[in-house]
Motif scaffolding. Structure first.
Motif, short mmCIF file in Angstrom:
data_model
loop_
_atom_site.label_atom_id
_atom_site.label_comp_id
_atom_site.label_asym_id
_atom_site.label_seq_id
_atom_site.Cartn_x
_atom_site.Cartn_y
_atom_site.Cartn_z
N LEU A 120 0.83 -1.20 0.00
CA LEU A 120 0.00 0.00 0.00
C LEU A 120 0.87 1.25 0.00
O LEU A 120 0.60 2.22 -0.73
CB LEU A 120 -0.93 -0.01 1.21
CG LEU A 120 -1.83 1.22 1.37
CD1 LEU A 120 -2.79 1.35 0.19
CD2 LEU A 120 -2.61 1.15 2.69
N ALA A 121 1.92 1.25 0.81
CA ALA A 121 2.81 2.42 0.88
C ALA A 121 3.47 2.69 -0.47
O ALA A 121 3.60 3.84 -0.88
CB ALA A 121 3.88 2.20 1.96
N GLU A 122 3.85 1.63 -1.19
CA GLU A 122 4.47 1.81 -2.49
C GLU A 122 3.46 2.35 -3.51
O GLU A 122 3.79 3.22 -4.33
CB GLU A 122 5.06 0.49 -2.98
CG GLU A 122 5.63 0.51 -4.39
CD GLU A 122 6.69 1.58 -4.61
OE1 GLU A 122 6.82 2.05 -5.76
OE2 GLU A 122 7.38 1.95 -3.64
N ARG A 123 2.23 1.85 -3.46
CA ARG A 123 1.20 2.37 -4.38
C ARG A 123 0.95 3.85 -4.12
O ARG A 123 0.82 4.64 -5.06
CB ARG A 123 -0.10 1.58 -4.23
CG ARG A 123 -0.04 0.15 -4.74
CD ARG A 123 -1.43 -0.40 -5.02
NE ARG A 123 -2.31 -0.32 -3.88
CZ ARG A 123 -2.40 -1.25 -2.93
NH1 ARG A 123 -1.62 -2.32 -2.98
NH2 ARG A 123 -3.25 -1.13 -1.93
N GLN A 124 0.87 4.23 -2.85
CA GLN A 124 0.62 5.64 -2.54
C GLN A 124 1.82 6.51 -2.91
O GLN A 124 1.65 7.65 -3.34
CB GLN A 124 0.27 5.78 -1.06
CG GLN A 124 -1.08 5.17 -0.70
CD GLN A 124 -1.44 5.33 0.76
OE1 GLN A 124 -0.64 5.77 1.57
NE2 GLN A 124 -2.67 4.95 1.11
N ARG A 125 3.03 5.98 -2.77
CA ARG A 125 4.22 6.73 -3.20
C ARG A 125 4.18 6.97 -4.70
O ARG A 125 4.45 8.08 -5.18
CB ARG A 125 5.49 5.96 -2.82
CG ARG A 125 6.78 6.74 -3.12
CD ARG A 125 7.93 5.82 -3.38
NE ARG A 125 7.71 5.00 -4.56
CZ ARG A 125 7.82 5.44 -5.81
NH1 ARG A 125 8.14 6.71 -6.06
NH2 ARG A 125 7.59 4.63 -6.82
N ALA A 126 3.83 5.93 -5.47
CA ALA A 126 3.75 6.07 -6.92
C ALA A 126 2.62 7.03 -7.31
O ALA A 126 2.77 7.82 -8.25
CB ALA A 126 3.54 4.70 -7.56
N VAL A 176 -4.75 10.75 -1.59
CA VAL A 176 -3.72 10.73 -2.64
C VAL A 176 -4.08 9.71 -3.71
O VAL A 176 -3.99 9.98 -4.91
CB VAL A 176 -2.34 10.42 -2.03
CG1 VAL A 176 -1.33 10.02 -3.11
CG2 VAL A 176 -1.81 11.63 -1.27
N GLU A 177 -4.52 8.51 -3.30
CA GLU A 177 -4.93 7.49 -4.27
C GLU A 177 -6.08 8.00 -5.15
O GLU A 177 -6.07 7.83 -6.38
CB GLU A 177 -5.37 6.23 -3.54
CG GLU A 177 -4.31 5.57 -2.67
CD GLU A 177 -4.91 4.43 -1.86
OE1 GLU A 177 -5.43 3.47 -2.48
OE2 GLU A 177 -4.89 4.50 -0.62
N HIS A 178 -7.07 8.60 -4.51
CA HIS A 178 -8.26 9.09 -5.20
C HIS A 178 -7.90 10.20 -6.19
O HIS A 178 -8.31 10.16 -7.36
CB HIS A 178 -9.25 9.60 -4.15
CG HIS A 178 -10.55 10.12 -4.68
ND1 HIS A 178 -11.30 9.47 -5.62
CD2 HIS A 178 -11.25 11.26 -4.36
CE1 HIS A 178 -12.40 10.16 -5.88
NE2 HIS A 178 -12.39 11.26 -5.13
#
Length: 368
Positions: A120-126, A176-178
């Motif tokens: 999850l942290a990597e997805r949010q960083r990207a 951030v994801e949204h």
């Protein structure tokens, strides 16, 4: 039950995916988000303890015959605990820990859980990197500077804010994801409708929920989303309008601002159009918009927002929902009906003769 230290450690999302009707031994690390004392129909007390981690939440119901009842009764909001148990999905009441063992987490364990699930942290960083790249690709120096100023001043708070309290992206970093997915979608649509103001649309996506930084943000040291007076009294649309006006005034004090007076359309008109996107993005008066969408960019923003929220609800429903029959998933809040498993893509055919068999995830260049 075996020694708790020997059990596999799962996130709450992983637990929901694995738990079934047969008891399975696992442990989870979580923070107490809330504790409410209630009574059964027979008058016996029981507790509903809401647990949360970086990606999900669940309710632990503790009845008065549970040996941990008194310990759970003392739990305060914000406490970090390990809960080891034989986990069973009871169906009606969700996942239940049987033969539970509970302990407080050490300071080192708290830091590990606060860093979040690695995937999850990597997805949010990207996702955050995509937002920065899309802002950097803007051509209008006023909107580009305004967006950059927001990320510079409020980026840290932005990265720990949820997009909602319950319905979609309701987790630390969910906003951030949204926003990132909305930006990618908006840029793709702008490529199909070239008359749209690309930079205005991207800026509108970034700022449409910026007021949630004071409505749905998390503290630096936890997953318990507190209620805040500003958010309760004003709501995120009003707060967003105020923030953009403040950032615009700050931006116009910068040394490069006088050079922008020669640009068309004029800066104040650009600002008003951006404010309109924020004010109208809920799309209907009854959903909280003070005005309805009145420009192409406002219409697109409203629908892109709605699409991404709905897609996240469906993703969560497919991930955690109960299957009533093959391909039929029981309705989940706030979805109004049972949902169906999506149709898989066709397989067994030769790949098309092209260098890219899939569209790019994130177009980051300005097509205008």
């Amino acid at each position: 039950m075996d020694d708790a230290a020997d059990l596999d450690l799962l996130t709450l999302t992983q637990l929901k995916q694995i738990a079934g009707p047969s008891a399975q031994p696992y442990r989870v690390h979580a923070q107490v988000d809330n504790r409410i004392e209630k009574q059964t129909s027979g008058g016996a007390p029981f507790l509903e303890v809401k647990l949360a981690d970086a990606g999900d939440s669940m309710v632990w119901r503790v009845f008065d015959n549970n040996p941990l009842f008194q310990d759970a009764r003392q739990l305060q909001r914000g406490t970090f605990i390990e809960l080891a148990a034989q986990w069973v999905d009871t169906g009606k009441y969700g996942i239940e820990p049987r033969q539970p063992q509970m302990r407080l987490l050490s300071d080192e364990e708290k830091q590990i859980i606060l860093s979040g699930d690695a995937d999850l942290a990597e997805r949010q960083r990207a996702d955050y990197a995509d937002i920065v790249a899309l802002v950097e690709a803007m051509r209008d120096p006023r909107l580009k500077t305004l967006c950059s100023l927001f990320l510079e001043k409020h980026g840290e708070r932005f990265r720990r804010t949820a997009a909602a309290r319950e319905n979609h992206h309701a987790r630390r970093g969910g906003l951030v994801e949204h926003v990132a997915q909305m930006m990618r979608t908006a840029v793709a649509i702008a490529g199909v409708y070239p008359t749209l103001n690309h930079d205005l649309l991207v800026a509108g996506v970034l700022f449409h929920d910026c007021g949630k930084l004071w409505e749905n943000t998390y503290p630096e040291t936890g997953f318990s989303q507190p209620y805040q007076l500003h958010g309760e009294m004003l709501g995120h649309i009003s707060l967003g309008l105020e923030l953009v006006n403040k950032l615009w005034r700050d931006m116009m004090d910068r040394p490069e601002a006088p050079a922008w007076t020669m640009l068309e359309p004029a800066g104040d008109l650009v600002r008003m159009h951006l404010l309109h996107l924020i004010a109208s993005h809920h799309g209907q008066y009854e959903f909280g918009s003070p005005v309805l969408p009145k420009t192409p960019e406002a219409v697109i923003l409203h629908h892109v927002d709605n699409i991404d929220a709905k897609m996240e609800m469906l993703r969560r429903g497919y991930q955690n929902g109960k299957e009533l029959a093959p391909g039929i998933i029981e309705r989940f809040r706030p979805w109004p009906v049972n949902v169906l498993s999506p149709l898989a893509r066709v397989s067994g055919l030769p790949e098309p003769l092209t260098d890219e068999t899939e569209p790019r995830k994130q177009p980051i260049t300005n097509p205008v």
